[in-house]
Design an enzyme around this catalytic site. Structure first.
Site, short mmCIF file in Angstrom:
data_model
loop_
_atom_site.label_atom_id
_atom_site.label_comp_id
_atom_site.label_asym_id
_atom_site.label_seq_id
_atom_site.Cartn_x
_atom_site.Cartn_y
_atom_site.Cartn_z
N LYS A 112 47.71 40.75 51.91
CA LYS A 112 47.69 42.40 52.08
C LYS A 112 48.06 42.73 53.03
CE LYS A 112 43.92 42.91 48.48
NZ LYS A 112 42.94 43.45 48.29
N LYS A 195 48.00 34.78 42.44
CA LYS A 195 46.57 34.39 41.33
C LYS A 195 47.08 35.97 40.53
CE LYS A 195 43.08 36.79 44.05
NZ LYS A 195 42.18 37.96 43.56
N LYS A 198 43.72 42.33 39.51
CA LYS A 198 43.60 43.62 38.85
C LYS A 198 45.02 44.91 39.93
CE LYS A 198 38.99 43.47 39.98
NZ LYS A 198 38.99 44.00 40.83
N1 AQP Z 1 42.94 34.86 39.16
C1 AQP Z 1 41.62 34.85 39.87
N2 AQP Z 1 40.56 33.64 39.19
C2 AQP Z 1 39.39 33.25 39.33
N3 AQP Z 1 37.94 34.62 39.37
C3 AQP Z 1 39.20 35.60 39.67
N4 AQP Z 1 38.89 36.42 40.50
C4 AQP Z 1 39.74 37.61 40.79
N5 AQP Z 1 40.80 36.89 40.31
C5 AQP Z 1 40.58 36.03 39.49
C6 AQP Z 1 37.19 36.88 40.90
O1 AQP Z 1 36.85 37.88 40.42
C7 AQP Z 1 35.74 38.56 41.00
C8 AQP Z 1 36.31 40.08 41.51
O2 AQP Z 1 36.51 39.97 42.56
P1 AQP Z 1 37.02 41.53 43.40
O3 AQP Z 1 37.14 42.69 42.26
O4 AQP Z 1 36.21 41.82 44.42
O5 AQP Z 1 38.45 41.33 44.22
P2 AQP Z 1 39.15 40.30 44.16
O6 AQP Z 1 39.17 38.68 44.65
O7 AQP Z 1 40.64 41.01 45.16
O8 AQP Z 1 39.64 40.69 42.56
P3 AQP Z 1 41.57 40.84 42.04
O9 AQP Z 1 41.22 40.94 41.12
O10 AQP Z 1 41.89 40.24 42.85
O11 AQP Z 1 40.73 42.41 42.11
P4 AQP Z 1 42.47 43.07 43.18
O12 AQP Z 1 43.82 43.22 42.40
O13 AQP Z 1 42.12 44.60 43.72
O14 AQP Z 1 42.09 41.62 45.01
C9 AQP Z 1 35.77 37.77 42.55
O15 AQP Z 1 34.67 37.10 41.94
C10 AQP Z 1 36.81 37.52 42.67
O16 AQP Z 1 36.83 35.97 43.16
#
Ligand code: AQP
Length: 328
Positions: A112, A195, A198
């Site tokens: 990040k 990946k 969101k």
């Molecule tokens: N692309 C992905 N494939 C599989 N699993 C995923 N997760 C997130 N993206 C994928 C899983 O969803 C959960 C959400 O975790 P989070 O909201 O704490 O943060 P994250 O992992 O950083 O998810 P994002 O969507 O990528 O959010 P941002 O963009 O805000 O950083 C976790 O269990 C994660 O593994």
């Protein structure tokens, strides 16, 4: 003995198909056999700038999607992290016992930082894994179902817990990450080397769970693939591999069955069938989500109940920790 499970999603954007396949859908299948805690981690979301109105709306949207996807408050405790104050309090205590060097090794933080300027990165973002450790340890969770990207944070939590137990005596259960084999890492449709996230600024790379069917179809039909023709899993061809991975996760077919299903056919067929399968999977979720949107009082009741139940357990752990470190 039933295992205790904890997991959460941050309301930092609209929930994606990655969040659904990597997290939410797996949670639903776990809640019958385990004592489960599922939260919306809004304190984590504010480690990066959020518009207050959007944050409030998304937190409720995600709570509604949890319920719409099949999490059931009769079986699981569903709550918003900031409603249970013990998360912040334990987070602070653990901060004071965590070496900076451990945090500096976290790859998600490094990624990040690499995307933005170091000046704009908050201390909260650096400290994110400590708050996550507090989330998990407060409920004495045995298992933390997460996608592959979060494995390092759960390992960090184990180190924090072991260190605390060593210094103050047996206090925390040592958790284990539970990484699924399908859907563990869904990649962006526009750049399959990263990946699906969101908070991605490019909406064409993500399928949001609330995207209307036509938009879902358009995004999938435009997904980036290579110049090959034969649909098969291949590390050298991340685009088609990602589409097949999503298809396999949605339909429950193994990799071999998925390849056999598309044998002798082209990438266009994969995209068309994947669009159909995605739209079919999202339809009941979107319908149920609408029901909670139409009845906000019902959602409030669910979240109040979740907060009360989570607080009882969290307060007990917090009190124990406070006593051990000399705060009581
Ligand atoms: N692309 C992905 N494939 C599989 N699993 C995923 N997760 C997130 N993206 C994928 C899983 O969803 C959960 C959400 O975790 P989070 O909201 O704490 O943060 P994250 O992992 O950083 O998810 P994002 O969507 O990528 O959010 P941002 O963009 O805000 O950083 C976790 O269990 C994660 O593994």
């Amino acid at each position: 003995m039933q295992k205790r499970v904890l997991s959460g999603i941050q309301p930092s954007g609209e929930l994606t198909l990655g969040n659904y396949l990597g997290a939410l859908r797996r949670w639903v299948s776990m809640q019958d056999k385990n004592e489960s805690y599922f939260c919306i981690v809004d304190l984590h979301a504010i480690t990066e700038p959020q518009d207050p109105q959007d944050l409030r709306r998304r937190t409720r949207d995600i709570a509604a999607l949890y319920l719409a996807a099949g999490l059931d408050s009769a079986k699981s405790i569903i709550f918003v992290q900031s409603h249970v104050r013990a998360h912040s309090e334990l987070g602070w205590i653990l901060n004071c016992m965590t070496p900076m060097g451990w945090l500096e090794r976290m790859t998600q933080f490094k990624d990040k930082v690499a995307k933005g300027s170091a000046e704009r990165v908050s201390v909260g973002l650096f400290d994110y894994p400590v708050l996550m450790a507090a989330d998990i340890l407060l409920y004495q969770a045995h298992l933390v179902p997460v996608g592959d990207d979060q494995r390092q944070h759960v390992e960090f939590t184990r180190d924090v817990a072991l260190r605390f137990n060593h210094r103050f005596g047996d206090t925390f259960t040592i958790p284990e990450p539970l990484i699924g084999d399908t859907g563990a890492r869904i990649m962006s449709l526009s750049d399959p080397t990263k990946k699906m996230s969101k908070s991605d600024e490019d909406p064409s790379g993500t399928i949001a769970l609330l995207d209307p069917p036509e938009l879902v179809r358009r995004k999938i039909m435009r997904a980036k693939t290579d110049s090959g023709t034969e649909p098969r899993f291949d590390d050298e061809r991340p685009g088609i591999t990602n589409l097949l991975e999503i298809f396999s996760a949605l339909t429950g077919k193994s990799r071999a069955e998925t390849e056999a299903h598309f044998a002798g056919r082209g990438y266009g067929d994969v995209k068309r069938e994947l669009a159909d399968a995605t739209i079919t999977a999202l339809e009941p979720l979107q319908r149920e989500h609408q029901r909670y949107t139409d009845d906000p009082a019902e959602l409030d009741r669910e979240l109040r109940k979740g907060c009360e139940r989570a607080s009882v357990v969290a307060e007990q752990t917090l009190r124990d920790v406070q006593e051990k470190v000399g705060l009581r």
